[in-house]
Design a protein around this motif. Structure first.
Motif, short mmCIF file in Angstrom:
data_model
loop_
_atom_site.label_atom_id
_atom_site.label_comp_id
_atom_site.label_asym_id
_atom_site.label_seq_id
_atom_site.Cartn_x
_atom_site.Cartn_y
_atom_site.Cartn_z
N MET A 1 8.36 38.50 4.73
CA MET A 1 8.33 39.52 5.78
C MET A 1 7.86 40.85 5.22
N SER A 2 7.41 41.69 6.10
CA SER A 2 6.86 42.96 5.65
C SER A 2 7.96 43.95 5.33
N SER A 3 7.60 44.95 4.55
CA SER A 3 8.51 46.05 4.28
C SER A 3 8.55 46.91 5.54
N SER A 4 9.58 46.72 6.31
CA SER A 4 9.68 47.41 7.58
C SER A 4 11.11 47.84 7.81
N ASP A 5 11.27 48.65 8.83
CA ASP A 5 12.61 49.14 9.12
C ASP A 5 13.55 48.00 9.48
N PHE A 6 14.81 48.15 9.05
CA PHE A 6 15.82 47.13 9.33
C PHE A 6 15.87 46.79 10.81
N HIS A 7 15.66 47.75 11.66
CA HIS A 7 15.84 47.55 13.09
C HIS A 7 14.53 47.30 13.82
N GLN A 8 13.49 46.98 13.07
CA GLN A 8 12.22 46.67 13.72
C GLN A 8 12.43 45.49 14.66
N PRO A 9 12.04 45.58 15.93
CA PRO A 9 12.40 44.57 16.92
C PRO A 9 11.81 43.20 16.65
N ASP A 10 10.63 43.13 15.97
CA ASP A 10 10.03 41.82 15.76
C ASP A 10 10.42 41.21 14.43
N ARG A 11 11.36 41.82 13.71
CA ARG A 11 11.83 41.23 12.46
C ARG A 11 12.68 40.01 12.79
N LEU A 12 12.42 38.91 12.10
CA LEU A 12 13.10 37.65 12.40
C LEU A 12 14.43 37.59 11.65
N HIS A 13 15.39 38.37 12.11
CA HIS A 13 16.68 38.44 11.43
C HIS A 13 17.37 37.07 11.38
N GLY A 14 17.26 36.30 12.47
CA GLY A 14 17.93 35.02 12.50
C GLY A 14 17.42 34.06 11.44
N LEU A 15 16.10 33.97 11.31
CA LEU A 15 15.52 33.08 10.31
C LEU A 15 15.76 33.60 8.90
N ASP A 16 15.74 34.90 8.73
CA ASP A 16 16.04 35.48 7.42
C ASP A 16 17.47 35.16 7.01
N ALA A 17 18.39 35.24 7.98
CA ALA A 17 19.79 34.90 7.70
C ALA A 17 19.94 33.42 7.36
N LEU A 18 19.19 32.57 8.07
CA LEU A 18 19.27 31.14 7.79
C LEU A 18 18.70 30.83 6.41
N ARG A 19 17.61 31.48 6.04
CA ARG A 19 17.05 31.29 4.70
C ARG A 19 18.09 31.65 3.63
N GLY A 20 18.73 32.81 3.79
CA GLY A 20 19.76 33.20 2.84
C GLY A 20 20.96 32.27 2.87
N GLY A 21 21.35 31.84 4.08
CA GLY A 21 22.48 30.93 4.19
C GLY A 21 22.22 29.59 3.54
N ALA A 22 20.98 29.10 3.65
CA ALA A 22 20.63 27.82 3.02
C ALA A 22 20.78 27.91 1.51
N LEU A 23 20.39 29.05 0.93
CA LEU A 23 20.55 29.21 -0.51
C LEU A 23 22.02 29.35 -0.90
N LEU A 24 22.77 30.12 -0.13
CA LEU A 24 24.19 30.31 -0.45
C LEU A 24 24.98 29.01 -0.29
N LEU A 25 24.59 28.16 0.65
CA LEU A 25 25.29 26.89 0.80
C LEU A 25 25.12 26.00 -0.43
N GLY A 26 24.12 26.29 -1.26
CA GLY A 26 23.98 25.56 -2.51
C GLY A 26 25.20 25.73 -3.41
N VAL A 27 25.84 26.89 -3.35
CA VAL A 27 27.06 27.12 -4.13
C VAL A 27 28.16 26.17 -3.67
#
Length: 406
Positions: A1-27
């Protein structure tokens, strides 16, 4: 994703959270290995439970397929923004460098924990009569849990090579429009079934396939197995296509109830067919049973992957400072977690706790150490720039910039 504001409306927060969650579930996944009723791990604990088998099975079922789906989408997004050479430089810096740089830290640490446990079992002295270590070859090289970085590099290279002639010849965009129309026809309630068919064949053709472990993990050698290439490659490719048709994410989101219900049913069926909590390490030998089990498991892989994707889009698309921080930290945590998990498992072997208490202690301890090291050594340093694309200043402005997602 681009370097953009946290609250940019088109930022895919849900998919970004899932990406991070998939890595954390490895623990959690690796922490559960000591407590499976069927002993498969270096440090089996006396306290075991069928629930540990369920936890392992469920996480392993969808985690990496969903991760590669998102990785493909983010890769296409980055290529469109940076161009081919910018994309290559970025991926070499943020994927190849951590793989080949951190392997030399993680692998000795893993060996160190194994030697420590062997010394404990040998009265404090390191045993000297063990077999010699196997030679490191292209077929046996232990990528450990960092295998996904190598597979990502292979997918990036294959994708760039395959798209080059089409990008050069499709001057008027006719081929691209055809691909986008086909992608629109692919996405619907039928998508997991269509995606599952090639994977079912690949699993059925896998020699000595142990159904409980599903897609064989390509953690040894530099040539991943066909089943892993099929599952993760299709997910990556679909992610690329979805970024071209970002509107289809809304269609996936609306299907979250159906995907979730079907995932629960097919996942339960795959769990039973794979041997259940007290699974066997014997490969499936009956051809008919193997074909049926492979079909159900493959279907469960993609229904569960689409279910967690749809749920993330539906319920985590808004901005959350906690989710944002954990998503940023997840890459570092996953890289360093394995030797920490192994050390925690060894420390918990004689602890007077039930299995779930031991496992919770391992996960909590690893997360605490990893997050502390991330905050002090990574997030605000050159290491954070190498992993996440930019270094976060210690003092943040009122309108902070997001760390680019992978």
């Amino acid at each position: 994703m681009s370097s953009s504001d946290f609250h940019q409306p088109d930022r895919l927060h849900g998919l970004d959270a899932l990406r991070g969650g998939a890595l954390l579930l490895g623990v959690v996944l690796h922490a559960s290995l000591s407590y499976l009723p069927t002993q498969i791990w270096l440090f089996p604990d006396e306290q075991t439970s069928p629930a540990a088998s369920i936890i392992f099975f469920v996480i392993h079922l969808f985690r990496m397929t969903a991760f590669f789906l998102i990785a493909g989408l983010f890769a296409h997004m980055m290529l469109a923004r940076k161009g081919t050479w910018g994309f290559i430089r970025n991926r070499l810096g943020r994927i190849a460098n951590p793989l080949f740089g951190m392997w030399w830290v993680v692998f000795p640490a893993v060996i160190g924990v194994i030697v420590w446990k062997a010394a404990m079992d040998n009265g404090g002295a390191i045993p000297t009569d063990g077999p010699p270590p196997p030679p490191l070859t292209l077929e046996t090289f232990p990528l450990l849990h960092l295998w996904f970085l190598w597979v990502l590099l292979l997918f990036y290279a294959a994708w760039l090579i395959l798209r080059a002639p089409f990008a050069a010849l499709d001057r008027n965009g006719a081929f691209g429009r055809l691909v986008d129309r086909l992608t629109g026809a692919l996405i619907g309630p039928w998508t997991p079934l269509l995606m599952a068919a090639p994977l079912a064949v690949a699993l059925w053709l896998t020699p000595d396939w142990i159904a409980f472990f599903g897609i064989p993990t390509p953690d040894k050698g530099f040539v991943p197995n066909p089943a892993a290439v099929t599952a993760f490659g299709m997910a990556f490719g679909l992610g690329v296509l979805l970024d071209r048709r970002r509107d289809l994410l809304d269609r996936i989101e609306r299907l979250w109830p159906m995907f979730t219900i079907v995932a629960l049913g097919t996942g339960a069926g795959a769990f039973v067919l794979s041997g259940g909590a007290d699974f066997s390490l014997e490969p499936v030998t009956d051809p008919s049973l193997k074909a049926f089990t492979a079909a159900v498991y493959a279907f469960a892989v993609f229904t569960s992957s689409f279910a967690v994707t749809a749920l993330s889009l539906r319920f985590m698309s808004g901005y959350s400072a906690v989710r944002r921080y954990l998503a940023d930290a997840s890459y570092w945590i996953y890289i360093v977690h394995l030797p920490l998990v192994m050390a925690g498992q060894v420390l918990m072997l004689d602890a007077p706790l039930p299995w779930w208490g031991k496992m919770a202690a391992v996960v909590a301890g690893v997360m605490a150490v990893s997050l502390l090291s991330y905050e002090l050594l990574v997030r605000h340093t050159f290491v954070g720039k190498a992993l996440n694309g930019r270094r976060i200043p210690w003092r943040r402005s009122r309108n902070p910039l997001a760390v680019p997602a992978e």
